[in-house]
Design an enzyme around this catalytic site. Structure first.
Site, PDB file in Angstrom:
ATOM      1  N   ASP A  62      12.820  22.307 -37.538  1.00 50.92           N
ATOM      2  CA  ASP A  62      11.592  22.086 -38.289  1.00 50.92           C
ATOM      3  C   ASP A  62      10.445  21.713 -37.349  1.00 50.92           C
ATOM      4  O   ASP A  62       9.307  22.142 -37.539  1.00 50.92           O
ATOM      5  CB  ASP A  62      11.789  20.986 -39.334  1.00 50.92           C
TER       6      ASP A  62
ATOM      7  N   LYS B  14      23.671  13.665 -28.441  1.00 50.48           N
ATOM      8  CA  LYS B  14      23.358  12.284 -28.040  1.00 50.48           C
ATOM      9  C   LYS B  14      24.620  11.660 -27.435  1.00 50.48           C
ATOM     10  O   LYS B  14      25.197  10.713 -27.973  1.00 50.48           O
ATOM     11  CB  LYS B  14      22.874  11.467 -29.241  1.00 50.48           C
TER      12      LYS B  14
ATOM     13  N   ASP C  32      18.723  20.497 -37.760  1.00 47.73           N
ATOM     14  CA  ASP C  32      17.816  20.429 -38.899  1.00 47.73           C
ATOM     15  C   ASP C  32      16.456  19.893 -38.456  1.00 47.73           C
ATOM     16  O   ASP C  32      15.399  20.472 -38.763  1.00 47.73           O
ATOM     17  CB  ASP C  32      18.434  19.525 -39.970  1.00 47.73           C
TER      18      ASP C  32
ATOM     19  N   ASP D 189      16.663  13.334 -28.492  1.00 46.67           N
ATOM     20  CA  ASP D 189      15.326  12.749 -28.535  1.00 46.67           C
ATOM     21  C   ASP D 189      14.441  13.314 -27.428  1.00 46.67           C
ATOM     22  O   ASP D 189      13.254  13.594 -27.640  1.00 46.67           O
ATOM     23  CB  ASP D 189      15.394  11.216 -28.468  1.00 46.67           C
TER      24      ASP D 189
ATOM     25  N   TYR E 202      26.465  15.907 -42.364  1.00 45.66           N
ATOM     26  CA  TYR E 202      26.210  16.382 -43.719  1.00 45.66           C
ATOM     27  C   TYR E 202      27.496  16.640 -44.506  1.00 45.66           C
ATOM     28  O   TYR E 202      27.471  16.688 -45.735  1.00 45.66           O
ATOM     29  CB  TYR E 202      25.373  17.668 -43.699  1.00 45.66           C
TER      30      TYR E 202
END
Length: 372
Positions: free
Chosen positions: A255, A194, A251, A227, A143
């Site tokens: 959620d 990852k 993020d 994942d 970001y």
């Protein structure tokens, strides 16, 4: 007598002002019933600031946030500004505050209240008793990394660029927050990245592993690919205690975790910076849901995430542990009584509007205060 703590309130857009009103009612009750007062100021951010100042956040608001002991934030986002340009989006306000104040650690609890176990889309036996803390890094990663932007190539096609970048100090400071929190909980941290396909993820894993060995060997540390973590949060969420991860994955995963609890309207968050030499710690508190412009002004918004964010503010910024616990208990008791806003409504419960839920929490605070 010490001066009242300085609190900056930024209601924002959509349902932000109406859910913030319910926090103000609790603050009024605290002043009257417990003699606790704050030095409160208000200002505009997001679409509300764009309408008045032509920008999502002004330097004056940033300066006021820097001078405050804590910031209580509502929500930003308004579809009427969709064509305002990428760098004039209402959401820039929260990103700018995180960056300018150095708010690097976002704490997002995902806790299932016993009376809301049936509200989750997962089976009650999967989520009952769930209590996860996700620690998300918030001023680095993709970001904020550079280079970034949209460029036109020689053949006339366009290319969008964002860069995932993390340094050792950035990883260490957010990992420390996670380890320290774990010591006060179930003493377990799962670090998520990852590393199999991203060099930044490999560095993340190496730095967290080294920090753990040097400073936190008493805390159980595990690693998980992002994942797989998403899958495990749906399969068996109670396996987690504290999850620490980067900006993008945090993020997404927070959620996802929020929906395990039944509604975005139930979850608070805190974003913390480093303590200065004077002992002050910059901090911002907000519900994790958005501005929900489709229901703004209709009395349908759930104020509990905003109220619980205020409880986190009392706990982390002002060390008012008893007052924070009182608010959290009041929220739990109101839910046990069967009161529900539309987002968590189910058969056999009593539906109330935004103000009705806020009034019920204040009523329960008064009862608990008298009993205690």
């Amino acid at each position: 007598m010490s001066a009242p703590k300085k609190l900056l309130i930024l209601p924002g857009d959509g349902i932000g002002p109406e859910i913030m009103n319910e926090v103000r009612r609790i603050m009024d009750w605290m002043a009257q019933a417990r003699g606790i007062r704050f030095d409160v100021s208000d200002d505009l951010v997001g679409g509300a600031s764009l309408a008045v100042h032509g920008q999502p956040i002004t330097q004056d608001v940033i300066d006021a946030a820097r001078a405050a002991d804590a910031v209580l934030f509502g929500s930003v986002g308004d579809p009427k500004w969709a064509s305002a340009g990428f760098d004039r989006r209402p959401e820039i306000a929260i990103l700018k505050l995180r960056q300018e104040l150095g708010l690097f650690a976002n704490l997002r609890p995902a806790k299932v209240f016993d009376s809301l176990a049936d509200a989750s889309t997962l089976k009650p036996e999967v989520v009952r008793g769930l209590d996860i803390m996700i620690v998300r890094e918030t001023v680095g990663g993709i970001y904020f990394g550079t280079p970034r932007g949209i460029e036109t190539l020689a053949d006339g096609t366009r290319r969008g660029i964002n860069t995932e970048v993390y340094t050792t100090p950035e990883i260490e400071r957010v990992a420390r927050v996670a380890f320290e929190l774990a010591r006060k909980r179930d003493n377990r941290v799962c670090s998520v990245e990852k590393c199999n396909v991203m060099e930044s993820g490999l560095l993340w894993k190496e730095v967290v592993t080294d920090l753990h060995a040097r400073e936190y060997p008493d805390v159980q540390l595990t690693h998980m690919l992002a994942d797989n973590c998403a899958m495990q949060l749906v399969r068996n969420p109670r396996q987690f205690d504290v999850i620490v991860t980067g900006n993008l994955f945090g993020d997404l995963l927070s959620d996802l975790a929020s929906m395990l609890t039944g509604s975005l309207g139930m979850l608070p968050s805190a974003t913390l910076g480093a303590k200065g030499e004077d002992g002050r710690m910059p901090a911002l508190y907000e519900p994790i849901h958005g501005s929900a412009p489709d229901i703004a002004g209709q009395g349908k918004a759930n104020p509990l995430a905003q109220i619980l964010s205020f409880a986190m503010l009392l706990r982390y910024s002002f060390d008012m542990q008893d007052d924070a616990a009182l608010i959290e208990q009041a929220v739990s008791n109101v839910l046990d009584r069967g009161l529900r806003t539309p987002d968590i409504m189910s058969a056999g419960r009593t539906e109330v509007n935004t103000a009705g839920m806020g009034a019920a929490v204040v009523e329960e605070l008064a009862r608990l205060n008298k009993a205690g």
